[in-house]
Design an enzyme around this catalytic site. Structure first.
Site, PDB file in Angstrom:
ATOM      1  N   CYS A  99       0.881  -1.180  -0.057  1.00 37.77           N
ATOM      2  CA  CYS A  99       0.056  -0.051   0.101  1.00 37.77           C
ATOM      3  C   CYS A  99       0.816   1.365  -0.103  1.00 37.77           C
ATOM      4  O   CYS A  99       0.447   2.274  -0.410  1.00 37.77           O
ATOM      5  CB  CYS A  99      -1.133   0.186   1.119  1.00 37.77           C
ATOM      6  N   CYS A 118      -3.298  -2.786  -1.019  1.00 37.58           N
ATOM      7  CA  CYS A 118      -2.258  -3.686  -0.341  1.00 37.58           C
ATOM      8  C   CYS A 118      -1.644  -4.545  -1.319  1.00 37.58           C
ATOM      9  O   CYS A 118      -1.281  -5.717  -1.002  1.00 37.58           O
ATOM     10  CB  CYS A 118      -2.693  -4.303   0.752  1.00 37.58           C
ATOM     11  N   LYS A 140      -5.169  -8.403  11.870  1.00 38.47           N
ATOM     12  CA  LYS A 140      -5.094  -6.861  11.513  1.00 38.47           C
ATOM     13  C   LYS A 140      -6.525  -6.621  11.134  1.00 38.47           C
ATOM     14  O   LYS A 140      -7.184  -7.273  10.218  1.00 38.47           O
ATOM     15  CB  LYS A 140      -4.188  -6.535  10.471  1.00 38.47           C
ATOM     16  N   ARG A 192      -1.983   6.789   7.448  1.00 35.46           N
ATOM     17  CA  ARG A 192      -2.226   6.912   5.639  1.00 35.46           C
ATOM     18  C   ARG A 192      -1.766   8.285   5.480  1.00 35.46           C
ATOM     19  O   ARG A 192      -1.257   8.386   4.131  1.00 35.46           O
ATOM     20  CB  ARG A 192      -3.603   6.424   5.466  1.00 35.46           C
ATOM     21  N   ARG A 199     -10.507  -1.466   2.955  1.00 32.12           N
ATOM     22  CA  ARG A 199      -9.527  -2.648   3.124  1.00 32.12           C
ATOM     23  C   ARG A 199     -10.265  -3.888   3.358  1.00 32.12           C
ATOM     24  O   ARG A 199      -9.855  -4.566   4.064  1.00 32.12           O
ATOM     25  CB  ARG A 199      -8.253  -2.463   3.977  1.00 32.12           C
ATOM     26  N   LYS A 229      -3.356  -5.904  15.837  1.00 33.03           N
ATOM     27  CA  LYS A 229      -3.595  -4.502  15.202  1.00 33.03           C
ATOM     28  C   LYS A 229      -5.015  -4.191  14.899  1.00 33.03           C
ATOM     29  O   LYS A 229      -5.476  -4.976  14.362  1.00 33.03           O
ATOM     30  CB  LYS A 229      -2.493  -4.576  14.066  1.00 33.03           C
ATOM     31  N   SER A 274      -1.328   4.593  14.896  1.00 33.99           N
ATOM     32  CA  SER A 274      -1.261   5.958  14.680  1.00 33.99           C
ATOM     33  C   SER A 274      -2.152   6.751  15.380  1.00 33.99           C
ATOM     34  O   SER A 274      -2.164   7.740  16.086  1.00 33.99           O
ATOM     35  CB  SER A 274      -1.169   6.283  13.211  1.00 33.99           C
TER      36      SER A 274
HETATM   37  C1  PBG Z   1       0.063  -1.385   5.939  1.00 34.42           C
HETATM   38  C2  PBG Z   1       0.202  -0.898   7.391  1.00 34.42           C
HETATM   39  C3  PBG Z   1      -0.664  -0.006   7.776  1.00 34.42           C
HETATM   40  C4  PBG Z   1      -0.122   0.279   9.044  1.00 34.42           C
HETATM   41  C5  PBG Z   1       0.862  -0.269   9.134  1.00 34.42           C
HETATM   42  N1  PBG Z   1       1.262  -1.012   7.900  1.00 34.42           N
HETATM   43  C6  PBG Z   1      -1.960   0.736   7.336  1.00 34.42           C
HETATM   44  C7  PBG Z   1      -3.150   0.077   6.504  1.00 34.42           C
HETATM   45  O1  PBG Z   1      -3.419  -1.071   6.792  1.00 34.42           O
HETATM   46  O2  PBG Z   1      -4.020   0.931   6.116  1.00 34.42           O
HETATM   47  C8  PBG Z   1      -1.165   1.107  10.078  1.00 34.42           C
HETATM   48  C9  PBG Z   1      -0.012   1.417  10.987  1.00 34.42           C
HETATM   49  C10 PBG Z   1      -0.861   2.596  12.127  1.00 34.42           C
HETATM   50  O3  PBG Z   1      -2.019   3.029  11.651  1.00 34.42           O
HETATM   51  O4  PBG Z   1       0.106   3.069  12.855  1.00 34.42           O
HETATM   52  N2  PBG Z   1       1.196  -1.336   5.134  1.00 34.42           N
END
Ligand code: PBG
Length: 340
Positions: free
Chosen positions: A132, A140, A209, A219, A231, A263, A290
């Site tokens: 992604c 992704c 996740k 993002r 997603r 996550k 985040s």
């Molecule tokens: C995908 C990825 C994401 C995050 C870590 N790896 C984003 C997503 O799935 O959209 C999010 C991490 C965060 O919000 O701190 N490569």
């Protein structure tokens, strides 16, 4: 007497006074079980092209996209702070439909990995394995209509993820962390690493996740918001019970995952606990994402909550739930507070 009969074991008030163990600070310290330690934290870093770049991420105060030449200074500081490791995310100058930069031995992440190992050979460097950050559509993996709708093509993406992970290992990644929730990705990556001469490189799989709105600030950070859609065809539904996470974890372990991750973390502590209970011998990571970080930053900036106390309480809760290690944007803060 049933030992789980909490009202009669060992006795009731006044024989039992719970406050006795809380009266003296020294006794409280003695019976305390969980601690937040910088050595169990992993700090994500966002690496972009260019030189002398340090571009702050507005929605993640304290974090910036940095160019490769900044890594030496950054990693020297991180090492001095005793942080357990870093997780690198690459933001290429050019994105395309297939995310080609992520497979190129001179791509942004490969260059960053090589530079990191030169700048600070002893720091654990983990690479995020996903498309992604590299695709112009922000999804992704590669898209196709093989299922009758435009979607991430599972099996084509799976093969590409194996190539991507191998190129990260070749560039010096100490560990790879596939985050795409593609079925079979861990097995493909394990096979690719083994055949490519990297059987010793561990996989930390984002096993469970969720399709979460807590990823919003991330993002922004990697400019990976999907240009259309979402997603939810691959990430998990928050409204499904933890049993599905147990299945995801079991599959990833069977495919060769060494560490499994849940996550986000804060709204998913029940999932962390259930996975830990069911797989007690498996190292369990939590990703303090985040949005969880930014909420605290924003409230603390307003003076509405105590930044330090709330951050530490949140991380303690993740450990108490069962996480052995935590990926968190607060790693530097925690290390600095510990040093004070
Ligand atoms: C995908 C990825 C994401 C995050 C870590 N790896 C984003 C997503 O799935 O959209 C999010 C991490 C965060 O919000 O701190 N490569």
């Amino acid at each position: 007497m049933e030992s789980d009969d909490l009202t009669s074991f060992p006795a009731t008030f006044p024989t039992t006074r719970m406050r006795r163990l809380r009266h003296l600070p020294a006794v409280r310290a003695l019976v305390q079980e969980f601690q937040v330690s910088a050595s169990k934290l992993i700090l994500p870093l966002f690496i972009c092209s260019g030189t002398k770049v340090r571009k702050p991420i507005a929605s993640m105060p304290g974090h910036a996209q940095i160019s490769i030449d900044q890594l030496h200074e950054e990693l020297t500081e991180i090492q001095a702070l005793g942080i357990g490791g870093v997780m690198l995310f690459g933001i290429p100058a050019e994105k395309d439909a297939k995310g080609c930069d992520s497979l190129n031995s001179d791509g942004i992440i490969q260059q960053a990995l090589r530079a990191a190992k030169v700048a600070a050979p002893d720091i654990l460097v983990i690479s995020d394995v996903c498309f992604c950050e590299y695709t112009d559509h922000g999804h992704c993996g590669v898209l196709s209509e093989t299922t009758g709708q435009m979607d991430v093509d599972n099996d084509a993406t799976r093969e590409l993820l194996a190539r991507q992970a191998l190129s990260h290992a070749e560039a010096g990644a100490d560990m790879v962390a596939p985050s795409g929730m593609i079925d079979g990705m861990v097995g493909a990556i394990r096979g690719g690493l083994d055949d490519g001469g990297y059987p010793h490189v561990p996989i930390m799989s984002y096993a469970a996740k969720y399709a979460s709105s807590f990823y919003g600030p991330f993002r922004d950070a990697v400019e990976s918001a999907p240009s259309s859609g979402d997603r939810r065809s691959h990430q998990m539904d928050p409204a499904v019970s933890a049993g599905q996470a147990l299945r995801e974890v079991a599959l990833d372990l069977a495919e060769g995952a060494d560490i499994v991750m849940i996550k986000p973390a804060l709204a998913y502590l029940d999932v962390i606990t259930k996975v830990k209970d069911r797989f007690p011998g498996v190292p369990l990571a939590a990703y303090n994402v985040s949005g969880e970080y930014s909420m605290i930053q924003a409230a603390a900036e307003q003076g509405w909550i105590d930044h330090r106390a709330v951050t530490l309480e949140m991380l303690i809760a993740m450990h108490r739930a069962g996480a052995n290690l935590i990926v968190t944007y607060a790693a530097k803060d925690v290390a600095r507070w510990a040093a004070e």
